[in-house]
Design a protein around this motif. Structure first.
Motif, PDB file in Angstrom:
ATOM      1  N   HIS A  82       0.203  -1.025   0.024  1.00  0.00           N
ATOM      2  CA  HIS A  82       0.244  -0.104   0.308  1.00  0.00           C
ATOM      3  C   HIS A  82       1.358   1.585   0.128  1.00  0.00           C
ATOM      4  O   HIS A  82       1.357   1.325   0.761  1.00  0.00           O
ATOM      5  N   VAL A  83       0.686   2.235  -0.439  1.00  0.00           N
ATOM      6  CA  VAL A  83       1.359   3.532  -0.791  1.00  0.00           C
ATOM      7  C   VAL A  83       0.685   4.551  -0.191  1.00  0.00           C
ATOM      8  O   VAL A  83      -0.548   4.654  -0.826  1.00  0.00           O
ATOM      9  N   ASP A  84       1.207   4.831   0.786  1.00  0.00           N
ATOM     10  CA  ASP A  84       0.054   6.082   0.992  1.00  0.00           C
ATOM     11  C   ASP A  84       0.566   7.454   0.469  1.00  0.00           C
ATOM     12  O   ASP A  84       1.989   7.522  -0.133  1.00  0.00           O
ATOM     13  N   PRO A  85      -0.654   8.187   0.570  1.00  0.00           N
ATOM     14  CA  PRO A  85      -0.398   9.382  -0.387  1.00  0.00           C
ATOM     15  C   PRO A  85       0.230  10.663   0.422  1.00  0.00           C
ATOM     16  O   PRO A  85       1.078  10.470   1.450  1.00  0.00           O
ATOM     17  N   ASN A  86       1.273  11.401  -0.631  1.00  0.00           N
ATOM     18  CA  ASN A  86       1.938  12.265  -0.300  1.00  0.00           C
ATOM     19  C   ASN A  86       1.534  13.407   0.496  1.00  0.00           C
ATOM     20  O   ASN A  86       0.264  13.657  -0.360  1.00  0.00           O
ATOM     21  N   TRP A  87       2.108  13.929   1.256  1.00  0.00           N
ATOM     22  CA  TRP A  87       0.763  15.462   1.944  1.00  0.00           C
ATOM     23  C   TRP A  87       2.075  16.472   2.257  1.00  0.00           C
ATOM     24  O   TRP A  87       3.532  15.909   3.092  1.00  0.00           O
ATOM     25  N   VAL A  88       1.965  17.782   2.641  1.00  0.00           N
ATOM     26  CA  VAL A  88       2.689  18.888   2.869  1.00  0.00           C
ATOM     27  C   VAL A  88       2.268  19.041   4.155  1.00  0.00           C
ATOM     28  O   VAL A  88       0.538  19.552   4.444  1.00  0.00           O
ATOM     29  N   VAL A  89       2.225  19.639   5.275  1.00  0.00           N
ATOM     30  CA  VAL A  89       2.388  19.770   6.650  1.00  0.00           C
ATOM     31  C   VAL A  89       2.604  21.318   7.261  1.00  0.00           C
ATOM     32  O   VAL A  89       3.594  21.072   7.486  1.00  0.00           O
ATOM     33  N   ASP A 129     -17.385  12.705  10.700  1.00  0.00           N
ATOM     34  CA  ASP A 129     -16.959  11.792   9.358  1.00  0.00           C
ATOM     35  C   ASP A 129     -17.421  11.656   7.720  1.00  0.00           C
ATOM     36  O   ASP A 129     -16.676  11.363   7.135  1.00  0.00           O
ATOM     37  N   ARG A 130     -18.256  12.136   8.193  1.00  0.00           N
ATOM     38  CA  ARG A 130     -19.741  11.856   6.713  1.00  0.00           C
ATOM     39  C   ARG A 130     -19.195  13.437   6.389  1.00  0.00           C
ATOM     40  O   ARG A 130     -20.328  12.635   5.448  1.00  0.00           O
ATOM     41  N   LEU A 131     -18.482  14.182   6.547  1.00  0.00           N
ATOM     42  CA  LEU A 131     -18.000  15.447   5.463  1.00  0.00           C
ATOM     43  C   LEU A 131     -16.970  14.484   4.314  1.00  0.00           C
ATOM     44  O   LEU A 131     -17.594  14.697   3.182  1.00  0.00           O
ATOM     45  N   PHE A 132     -16.294  13.716   4.185  1.00  0.00           N
ATOM     46  CA  PHE A 132     -15.161  13.135   3.898  1.00  0.00           C
ATOM     47  C   PHE A 132     -15.931  12.266   2.184  1.00  0.00           C
ATOM     48  O   PHE A 132     -16.841  12.102   2.435  1.00  0.00           O
ATOM     49  N   ASP A 143     -11.217   7.121   1.474  1.00  0.00           N
ATOM     50  CA  ASP A 143      -9.615   6.954   1.851  1.00  0.00           C
ATOM     51  C   ASP A 143      -9.162   8.341   2.585  1.00  0.00           C
ATOM     52  O   ASP A 143      -8.550   8.109   3.007  1.00  0.00           O
ATOM     53  N   GLN A 144     -10.347   9.178   2.832  1.00  0.00           N
ATOM     54  CA  GLN A 144      -9.477  10.269   2.727  1.00  0.00           C
ATOM     55  C   GLN A 144     -10.793  10.076   5.046  1.00  0.00           C
ATOM     56  O   GLN A 144     -11.484   9.478   5.186  1.00  0.00           O
ATOM     57  N   CYS A 145      -9.793  10.794   5.947  1.00  0.00           N
ATOM     58  CA  CYS A 145      -9.635  11.142   7.285  1.00  0.00           C
ATOM     59  C   CYS A 145      -9.264  12.375   7.950  1.00  0.00           C
ATOM     60  O   CYS A 145      -8.720  12.438   7.594  1.00  0.00           O
TER      61      CYS A 145
END
Ligand code: BG6
Length: 494
Positions: free
Chosen positions: A373-380, A480-483, A487-489
């Motif tokens: 599984h490849v996690d997506p990239n993030w910029v924080v 959480d129902r907004l997503f 795969d979004q949280c």
């Protein structure tokens, strides 16, 4: 954003000088500017308050406040310079006589005739009108040299009241004289966002719908409402935080590069973003916004009461202490990218951050390897408590086999010897120097209300019930129902 001081003397008048904003933010920030040598020799400070104190009583109070707030940064030498700048005027905000005393104090020979005056209204918004009127009657108003007034939020409680307040202020002052503060714009990381985006060729080409999956803006607080029920129970999280601080963060993340860093060039771009936010339609309200209120719980090691049991909160109040909302910006850069905003009190940790999740690579090249599984990239971009920025990218784990791990490119920008600035230090210096770039123009405020008003109307029809979340948690699960995607949280760490 020219930080050169304007020539000549300046007066800085604080209305509400003995109140909590002055004690917690303004006096400490001005003192730190003094200690850093950033205050002009010809700056005089004038404290105005209802308390019938003489100069000594004021000085005693101020010393205690500054010593307490400055902690390890207190310096007796800087303090003596600072205290020497002050004069105290006692008076009622409504009383014309008090303004005559103010004029007298401002005309004493210390600065000669000084036209450069900033009036900081650290008072309840209900008194903004009367103070503006009295100032105008006393001769400080439209076209009068360099007089300006500084206003704290809330600027209105919906679009109509914001317009009415604005019209009232404009009777006495021109737009260029009005400084509407949103202290989030004074925070270092927020300004750094502009540098990060517009001073690096690397970032801007991927800062759009082709590469970004979604954006999260979180302002989580561990504290409750403290002694502010009188204000908060009427305002709630949507008006208190989302309409202003979170909306401003969103505009800085989403705006186009401005032509220059001049105040109006920046504000024009922010206004375009606000104008492009899709209003939340009535039928989409449940899927786009979620509100809740904290119940009793445990924050760290401490048991804390629920919102309903806080002093001053109305019985059965349904005021929200948490709000999460999803917005779309209908323009070429952001079409289809959800912006998830959330803020709440009594959450698990204090955390304010902008987190940007990138899309998955278009080809799953490593599918047949042990990398399942490849996690997506993030910029924080973390605003507080820690100021930092980082990118999360994949790298191969050393050794046999094709496995990866996520590594962080850490772009933390503060060296250990660099003292963090409070947002108010930046903003007060801007007021003194007449730089309006980090203050809100009325159209920004109005358009932010345009986004928030439909939510207020929707909630006004559902007043009987509000979801709860335990104090010390990360908020209600219902958010959480907004997503849009499975795969979004919510990202609860930086
Ligand atoms: C204020 C809100 O504007 O911002 C408060 O009225 C909130 O409710 C505060 O606690 C948060 O500011 P900061 O700088 O502590 O994140």
């Amino acid at each position: 954003m020219d930080k050169d001081a304007p020539p000549g003397p300046c007066y800085f008048v604080i209305f509400g000088a003995t109140g909590s904003l002055a004690s917690l933010k303004l006096l400490p920030a001005l003192f730190h500017l003094e200690a850093a040598g950033r205050l002009h020799d010809d700056l005089r400070l004038l404290a105005f308050s209802r308390r019938l104190w003489n100069q000594e009583q004021w000085q005693r109070h101020m010393r205690q406040v500054v010593e307490e707030q400055a902690g390890g940064r207190f310096s007796a030498e800087a303090y003596s310079r600072f205290a020497g700048r002050f004069e105290y005027v006692a008076g009622d905000l409504h009383d014309p006589e008090a303004y005559r005393r103010l004029v007298e104090a401002l005309s004493r020979p210390r600065l000669g005739s000084c036209e450069n005056i900033a009036f900081y209204l650290a008072i309840s918004p209900k008194d903004f009108g009367v103070v503006s009127q009295r100032l105008s009657e006393a001769g400080f108003s439209k076209h009068s040299g360099r007089h300006r007034i500084v206003l704290e939020k809330p600027f209105g409680e919906d679009i109509e009241s914001a317009r009415a307040l604005n019209a009232l202020l404009h009777r006495y002052f021109d737009e260029e004289q009005i400084y509407r503060i949103d202290h989030y714009l004074g925070k270092e990381t927020v300004q750094n966002l502009l540098v990060f985006r517009f001073a690096n060729t690397l970032i801007e080409p991927v800062w759009n719908r082709n590469y970004i999956d979604h954006v999260q803006i979180t302002v989580a607080e561990q504290q409750g409402i403290g002694s502010r029920a009188g204000y908060y129970d009427h305002a709630g999280a949507l008006r208190d935080m989302l309409q202003n601080h979170l909306m401003q963060l969103l505009t800085v993340v989403a705006m186009e590069p401005p032509a220059t860093l001049e105040a109006d060039a920046l504000r024009d771009e922010k206004v375009k973003v606000l104008r492009s936010i899709r209003p939340i339609a009535r039928q989409a309200a449940h899927a786009s916004v979620f509100r809740a209120q904290y119940a009793a719980g445990r924050v760290g090691a401490k048991e804390v009461p629920g919102y309903q049991d806080e002093a001053g909160v109305a019985a059965h109040s349904t005021t929200e202490t948490y709000v999460a909302a999803k917005f779309y910006i209908d323009n070429w850069r952001w079409g289809g990218v959800p912006f998830y905003l959330r803020t709440g009190k009594r959450l698990a940790e204090p955390l304010s951050a902008v987190s940007i999740r990138f899309r998955q690579p278009p080809q799953q090249l490593f599918r047949e390897t042990p990398m399942e599984h490849v996690d997506p990239n993030w910029v924080v971009l973390s605003i507080q408590p820690k100021e930092c920025m980082h990118m999360e990218i994949h790298a191969k784990q050393p050794g046999l086999g094709m496995r990866t791990r996520m590594i962080r490119l850490d772009a933390s920008y503060r060296r250990h010897d660099e003292v963090p600035l409070d947002a108010y230090e930046t903003l007060l210096l801007d007021v003194i120097q007449g730089d309006r770039s980090l203050f809100l123009r009325f159209d920004e405020v109005e358009l932010a209300w345009r986004v928030v008003d439909p939510i207020l109307h929707h909630w006004a029809r559902e007043t009987g019930f509000i979801h709860t979340y335990p104090a010390g948690s990360w908020g209600p699960e219902g958010a959480d129902r907004l997503f849009d995607g499975d795969d979004q949280c919510w990202r609860n760490s930086i």
